[in-house]
Design a protein around this motif. Structure first.
Motif, mmCIF file in Angstrom:
data_model
loop_
_atom_site.group_PDB
_atom_site.id
_atom_site.type_symbol
_atom_site.label_atom_id
_atom_site.label_comp_id
_atom_site.label_asym_id
_atom_site.label_seq_id
_atom_site.Cartn_x
_atom_site.Cartn_y
_atom_site.Cartn_z
ATOM 1 N N ARG A 46 41.388 30.974 41.062
ATOM 2 C CA ARG A 46 42.633 30.707 40.959
ATOM 3 C C ARG A 46 43.175 31.465 39.736
ATOM 4 O O ARG A 46 44.432 31.873 39.576
ATOM 5 N N LEU A 47 42.404 31.565 38.570
ATOM 6 C CA LEU A 47 42.802 32.142 37.470
ATOM 7 C C LEU A 47 42.311 33.413 37.173
ATOM 8 O O LEU A 47 42.856 34.393 36.462
ATOM 9 N N THR A 60 24.376 44.279 29.930
ATOM 10 C CA THR A 60 25.577 44.195 30.686
ATOM 11 C C THR A 60 26.758 44.433 29.989
ATOM 12 O O THR A 60 26.987 44.252 28.738
ATOM 13 N N ARG A 61 27.710 45.407 30.438
ATOM 14 C CA ARG A 61 28.877 45.787 29.882
ATOM 15 C C ARG A 61 29.845 45.077 30.603
ATOM 16 O O ARG A 61 29.997 44.760 31.817
ATOM 17 N N TYR A 62 31.294 44.671 29.908
ATOM 18 C CA TYR A 62 32.247 43.863 30.379
ATOM 19 C C TYR A 62 33.572 44.734 30.046
ATOM 20 O O TYR A 62 33.838 45.522 29.005
ATOM 21 N N GLY A 63 34.489 44.765 31.175
ATOM 22 C CA GLY A 63 35.872 45.128 30.902
ATOM 23 C C GLY A 63 36.793 44.196 31.474
ATOM 24 O O GLY A 63 36.459 43.246 32.254
ATOM 25 N N PHE A 64 37.926 44.192 30.563
ATOM 26 C CA PHE A 64 38.952 43.203 31.021
ATOM 27 C C PHE A 64 40.318 43.884 31.286
ATOM 28 O O PHE A 64 40.748 44.686 30.664
ATOM 29 N N ALA A 65 40.875 43.397 32.647
ATOM 30 C CA ALA A 65 42.045 43.822 33.117
ATOM 31 C C ALA A 65 43.208 42.904 33.101
ATOM 32 O O ALA A 65 42.910 41.753 34.030
ATOM 33 N N VAL A 66 44.248 42.900 32.174
ATOM 34 C CA VAL A 66 45.096 41.841 31.973
ATOM 35 C C VAL A 66 46.390 42.289 32.340
ATOM 36 O O VAL A 66 46.892 43.006 31.197
ATOM 37 N N ARG A 76 48.602 38.102 26.657
ATOM 38 C CA ARG A 76 47.499 39.006 27.281
ATOM 39 C C ARG A 76 46.162 39.071 26.325
ATOM 40 O O ARG A 76 44.966 38.932 26.550
ATOM 41 N N ASN A 77 46.296 39.125 24.785
ATOM 42 C CA ASN A 77 45.483 39.270 24.028
ATOM 43 C C ASN A 77 44.664 37.997 24.056
ATOM 44 O O ASN A 77 43.425 38.000 23.990
ATOM 45 N N LEU A 100 36.689 41.642 34.601
ATOM 46 C CA LEU A 100 37.356 40.469 34.934
ATOM 47 C C LEU A 100 38.914 40.776 34.714
ATOM 48 O O LEU A 100 39.562 41.149 34.011
ATOM 49 N N SER A 101 39.426 40.270 35.906
ATOM 50 C CA SER A 101 41.010 40.601 35.881
ATOM 51 C C SER A 101 41.556 39.225 35.884
ATOM 52 O O SER A 101 41.210 38.315 36.459
ATOM 53 N N ALA A 102 42.444 39.008 35.077
ATOM 54 C CA ALA A 102 43.364 37.718 34.785
ATOM 55 C C ALA A 102 44.319 37.935 35.785
ATOM 56 O O ALA A 102 45.402 38.570 35.790
ATOM 57 N N ARG A 103 44.471 36.443 36.315
ATOM 58 C CA ARG A 103 45.744 36.310 37.035
ATOM 59 C C ARG A 103 47.039 35.732 36.297
ATOM 60 O O ARG A 103 46.533 35.230 34.988
ATOM 61 N N PRO A 104 48.072 35.875 36.508
ATOM 62 C CA PRO A 104 49.215 35.305 35.633
ATOM 63 C C PRO A 104 48.811 33.616 35.456
ATOM 64 O O PRO A 104 49.486 33.183 34.374
ATOM 65 N N GLU A 105 48.085 33.021 36.434
ATOM 66 C CA GLU A 105 47.947 31.609 36.117
ATOM 67 C C GLU A 105 46.935 31.381 34.840
ATOM 68 O O GLU A 105 46.847 30.240 34.410
ATOM 69 N N ALA A 106 46.504 32.429 34.579
ATOM 70 C CA ALA A 106 45.443 32.443 33.266
ATOM 71 C C ALA A 106 46.179 32.043 31.914
ATOM 72 O O ALA A 106 45.464 31.565 30.869
ATOM 73 N N ALA A 107 47.409 32.695 31.835
ATOM 74 C CA ALA A 107 48.147 32.546 30.798
ATOM 75 C C ALA A 107 47.982 31.086 30.026
ATOM 76 O O ALA A 107 48.041 30.966 28.904
ATOM 77 N N PRO A 108 48.753 29.996 30.763
ATOM 78 C CA PRO A 108 48.752 28.868 30.311
ATOM 79 C C PRO A 108 47.561 27.895 30.322
ATOM 80 O O PRO A 108 47.348 26.992 29.854
ATOM 81 N N ALA A 109 46.395 28.571 30.849
ATOM 82 C CA ALA A 109 45.089 27.812 30.798
ATOM 83 C C ALA A 109 44.551 27.489 29.697
ATOM 84 O O ALA A 109 44.742 28.437 28.795
#
Length: 132
Positions: A46-47, A60-66, A76-77, A100-109
């Motif tokens: 969901r998030l 392991t390398r990580y990337g963030f798509a927000v 976003r930060n 990892l891609s954040a969905r808009p629902e992640a903002a208030p989480a």
């Protein structure tokens, strides 16, 4: 001008492989992101959405798509910082590139909600090391 090392000796192996810093664990290049999006396995909640592909590297390398749909730059930060911190506390297997891609629902989480969902997605993707 004689130097202590000759060109035939070559450089020493990177000292970073023994103890990688956080910067070494970051996906930076567009080609790396494209490879994960095209060849990687996808798990979503969901998030968050998680994509992963084996990298053949010792870490392991990580990337963030927000995206801007998540909120302002401040929001976003904050989401990125929370995800980075959540990853630090999880025993993730080495040798993968993860986006990892954040969905808009992640903002208030809350941090705990993001961490719980991240752990669920990593477990579903079989990227968590087994705890003993």
């Amino acid at each position: 001008p004689s130097s202590s090392t000759t060109s035939s000796e070559g450089p020493e192996p990177s000292h970073r492989l023994a103890k990688p810093r956080a910067r070494d664990r970051r996906l930076r290049r567009r080609t790396d992101f494209d490879r994960v999006f095209q060849q990687g396995r996808h798990n979503s909640g969901r998030l968050l959405a998680l994509r992963s592909v084996s990298s053949g590297l010792p870490l392991t390398r990580y990337g963030f798509a927000v995206s801007k749909r998540v909120g302002s730059a401040v929001v976003r930060n904050r989401v990125r910082r929370r995800l980075r911190e959540a990853l630090r506390s999880l025993p993730v297997r080495e040798g993968f590139d993860i986006v990892l891609s954040a969905r808009p629902e992640a903002a208030p989480a809350s941090f705990q909600a993001l961490r719980t969902e991240l752990e669920t997605l990593l477990r579903r993707a079989r990227l968590l090391e087994a705890r003993e």
